[in-house]
Design a protein around this motif. Structure first.
Motif, PDB file in Angstrom:
ATOM      1  N   TYR A 175       0.802  -1.220   0.000  1.00 23.38           N
ATOM      2  CA  TYR A 175       0.000   0.000   0.000  1.00 23.38           C
ATOM      3  C   TYR A 175       0.839   1.274   0.000  1.00 23.38           C
ATOM      4  CZ  TYR A 175      -3.957  -3.046   0.607  1.00 23.38           C
ATOM      5  OH  TYR A 175      -4.894  -4.020   0.403  1.00 23.38           O
ATOM      6  N   GLU A 229       7.770   3.161 -10.878  1.00 21.31           N
ATOM      7  CA  GLU A 229       7.096   1.920 -11.245  1.00 21.31           C
ATOM      8  C   GLU A 229       8.072   0.812 -11.624  1.00 21.31           C
ATOM      9  OE1 GLU A 229       3.624   3.273 -13.422  1.00 21.31           O
ATOM     10  OE2 GLU A 229       3.167   1.159 -13.894  1.00 21.31           O
ATOM     11  N   ARG A 270     -15.954   0.720  -3.783  1.00 28.86           N
ATOM     12  CA  ARG A 270     -15.848  -0.266  -4.861  1.00 28.86           C
ATOM     13  C   ARG A 270     -17.080  -0.196  -5.764  1.00 28.86           C
ATOM     14  NH1 ARG A 270     -12.005  -2.349  -7.204  1.00 28.86           N
ATOM     15  NH2 ARG A 270     -11.079  -3.428  -5.419  1.00 28.86           N
ATOM     16  N   ASN A 311     -16.981   2.477  -8.156  1.00 31.04           N
ATOM     17  CA  ASN A 311     -15.846   2.386  -9.085  1.00 31.04           C
ATOM     18  C   ASN A 311     -14.735   3.391  -8.754  1.00 31.04           C
ATOM     19  OD1 ASN A 311     -14.424   1.295 -11.221  1.00 31.04           O
ATOM     20  ND2 ASN A 311     -15.320   2.687 -12.734  1.00 31.04           N
ATOM     21  N   GLU A 312     -14.499   3.574  -7.452  1.00 29.77           N
ATOM     22  CA  GLU A 312     -13.438   4.500  -7.038  1.00 29.77           C
ATOM     23  C   GLU A 312     -12.104   3.779  -6.790  1.00 29.77           C
ATOM     24  OE1 GLU A 312     -16.120   7.893  -4.727  1.00 29.77           O
ATOM     25  OE2 GLU A 312     -15.269   6.257  -3.550  1.00 29.77           O
ATOM     26  N   LEU A 313     -12.179   2.456  -6.558  1.00 22.79           N
ATOM     27  CA  LEU A 313     -10.967   1.714  -6.182  1.00 22.79           C
ATOM     28  C   LEU A 313     -10.256   1.132  -7.395  1.00 22.79           C
ATOM     29  CD1 LEU A 313     -12.062  -0.257  -2.984  1.00 22.79           C
ATOM     30  CD2 LEU A 313     -11.140   2.061  -3.198  1.00 22.79           C
ATOM     31  N   ARG A 314      -8.956   0.967  -7.236  1.00 23.94           N
ATOM     32  CA  ARG A 314      -8.168   0.327  -8.273  1.00 23.94           C
ATOM     33  C   ARG A 314      -8.461  -1.170  -8.297  1.00 23.94           C
ATOM     34  NH1 ARG A 314      -2.840   3.427  -9.263  1.00 23.94           N
ATOM     35  NH2 ARG A 314      -2.185   1.454 -10.199  1.00 23.94           N
ATOM     36  N   PHE A 315      -8.211  -1.732  -9.422  1.00 22.05           N
ATOM     37  CA  PHE A 315      -8.357  -3.167  -9.599  1.00 22.05           C
ATOM     38  C   PHE A 315      -7.410  -3.892  -8.636  1.00 22.05           C
ATOM     39  CE2 PHE A 315      -7.032  -7.105 -11.724  1.00 22.05           C
ATOM     40  CZ  PHE A 315      -8.272  -7.698 -11.900  1.00 22.05           C
ATOM     41  N   VAL A 367      -7.453  -4.212  -5.350  1.00 20.47           N
ATOM     42  CA  VAL A 367      -7.377  -3.818  -3.944  1.00 20.47           C
ATOM     43  C   VAL A 367      -8.321  -4.697  -3.116  1.00 20.47           C
ATOM     44  CG1 VAL A 367      -7.906  -1.974  -2.286  1.00 20.47           C
ATOM     45  CG2 VAL A 367      -6.778  -1.427  -4.456  1.00 20.47           C
ATOM     46  N   ALA A 407      -6.788   4.162  -4.869  1.00 21.22           N
ATOM     47  CA  ALA A 407      -7.814   4.904  -5.615  1.00 21.22           C
ATOM     48  C   ALA A 407      -7.425   5.061  -7.077  1.00 21.22           C
ATOM     49  CB  ALA A 407      -8.021   6.280  -4.991  1.00 21.22           C
ATOM     50  N   ARG A 408      -8.405   5.005  -7.960  1.00 17.44           N
ATOM     51  CA  ARG A 408      -8.145   5.240  -9.377  1.00 17.44           C
ATOM     52  C   ARG A 408      -7.674   6.686  -9.559  1.00 17.44           C
ATOM     53  NH1 ARG A 408     -13.030   4.957 -11.755  1.00 17.44           N
ATOM     54  NH2 ARG A 408     -12.038   5.210 -13.777  1.00 17.44           N
ATOM     55  N   GLU A 409      -6.787   6.864 -10.525  1.00 17.28           N
ATOM     56  CA  GLU A 409      -6.112   8.159 -10.665  1.00 17.28           C
ATOM     57  C   GLU A 409      -7.096   9.312 -10.851  1.00 17.28           C
ATOM     58  OE1 GLU A 409      -2.658   7.237 -13.055  1.00 17.28           O
ATOM     59  OE2 GLU A 409      -2.189   9.391 -13.142  1.00 17.28           O
TER      60      GLU A 409
END
Lengths: 210, 210
Positions: free
Chosen positions: A182, A190, B134, B137-141, B143, B188-190
């Motif tokens: 995290y 990256e 989630r 759709n705020e979280l990254r894939f 997580v 979080a998604r960018e």
């Protein structure tokens, strides 16, 4: 060093180790000078030559925290920082002096302490690795090495405390692995992340045995 | 509710608040039933009707932790999670019941406690917001909402503990802001990060006054 001085230093170390065991088992308040003296098998004179009170001993156990662990070797930078975090986790599980020192640093207000030095010394250690990581071009643009070192230390403290209370630190390695998953995306470039060894050493051993 | 029962509940609350003040000022061991009774201005009978010992009271102060703070309103999701973290920071600075409860949860081993419930309840609260995040759709894939909720809670505990010991929590808002800067990129998604309000409310107020 004169023999007498050597002996005095040895007594001090014996008392600290015995005190660490007693604090680790009983906590600060249930520990007593008498329990510590019995465990250390030192005379009252030998004890009071070094420490005037239980609080004195507890403060010494906290103040000497850095001396209770040896850091893993390796080139300075992000990998060594990660290795150090797992090494400290192992020490918290197995090294009674370090464990007692950390516990007393957490609970220090119970004996009137209000001293962040033991925490700040870890932030300094982490900061050193982050400065090296910057020089090696491992860090993302805009990361403040000092701020992140302090946050990492504080976050790590909370992770080990919760692992202690919830599982007696049995899941600490997994918890440290989660910490890195995290934290790294915000600080490491990256292409650096993919080249780092992120798993706890024990899991690496288990994997390579397959 | 019958009058007598109402009065009993009120007495319990009075004792808990008085105990929180005493624990907050003196810590667990220096606190005494006598100090708490004097502060609460209840009779010995009224006191012992609810609590048999100082440890009983301390455990109740820890167990009731969730009831000492009201969470900020708003739609569930990442923004509410962030707002909650600042709200809790303010409560730690100003709300003596919550502050004492958190302190006792941290130092619980000093009275023989080994109970992670107070911690886990916060992880549950955070988890609820992450489930909503989630769905929005705020979280990254990739997580893991449960794992991150637990890590966030543990990390936050460490941040507030260090802020407490090093500055008496004066810098807690800034420390929480740093926490989010280092955690969000991993979860979080960018495009979501740029739309979130990340500064502490007090700083927002100061900014908007310019």
């Amino acid at each position: 060093m004169p023999k007498r001085q050597e002996r005095a230093l040895r007594t001090r170390e014996t008392v600290l180790r015995a005190a660490a065991e007693v604090f680790d088992e009983h906590g600060y308040h249930a520990a007593s000078i008498r329990l510590i003296m019995d465990r250390a098998q030192v005379t009252q004179g030998g004890m009071y030559f070094h420490f005037k009170s239980k609080r004195d001993i507890a403060e010494a156990v906290v103040a000497d925290q850095q001396s209770f662990v040896e850091l893993p070797s390796g080139e300075d930078g992000l990998q060594r920082l990660i290795d150090t975090s797992y090494h400290l986790a192992r020490e918290l599980q197995e090294n009674v002096l370090f464990r007692a020192s950390v516990r007393l640093a957490v609970e220090q207000q119970e004996f009137g302490g209000y001293d962040a030095t033991a925490y700040d010394e870890w932030a300094d250690q982490f900061h050193r690795q982050l400065i090296a990581a910057r020089a090696r071009n491992e860090l993302r643009f805009g990361v403040d090495e000092r701020e992140f070192a302090t946050f990492l230390m504080a976050s790590y403290s909370g992770v080990q405390l919760y692992s202690h209370i919830s599982t007696g630190r049995r899941d600490l390695m997994q918890k440290v692995a989660a910490l890195w998953r995290y934290l790294l995306p915000a600080v490491a470039r990256e292409e650096v992340i993919t080249s780092l060894r992120l798993s706890p050493p024990s899991l690496v051993r288990a994997d390579s045995a397959v």
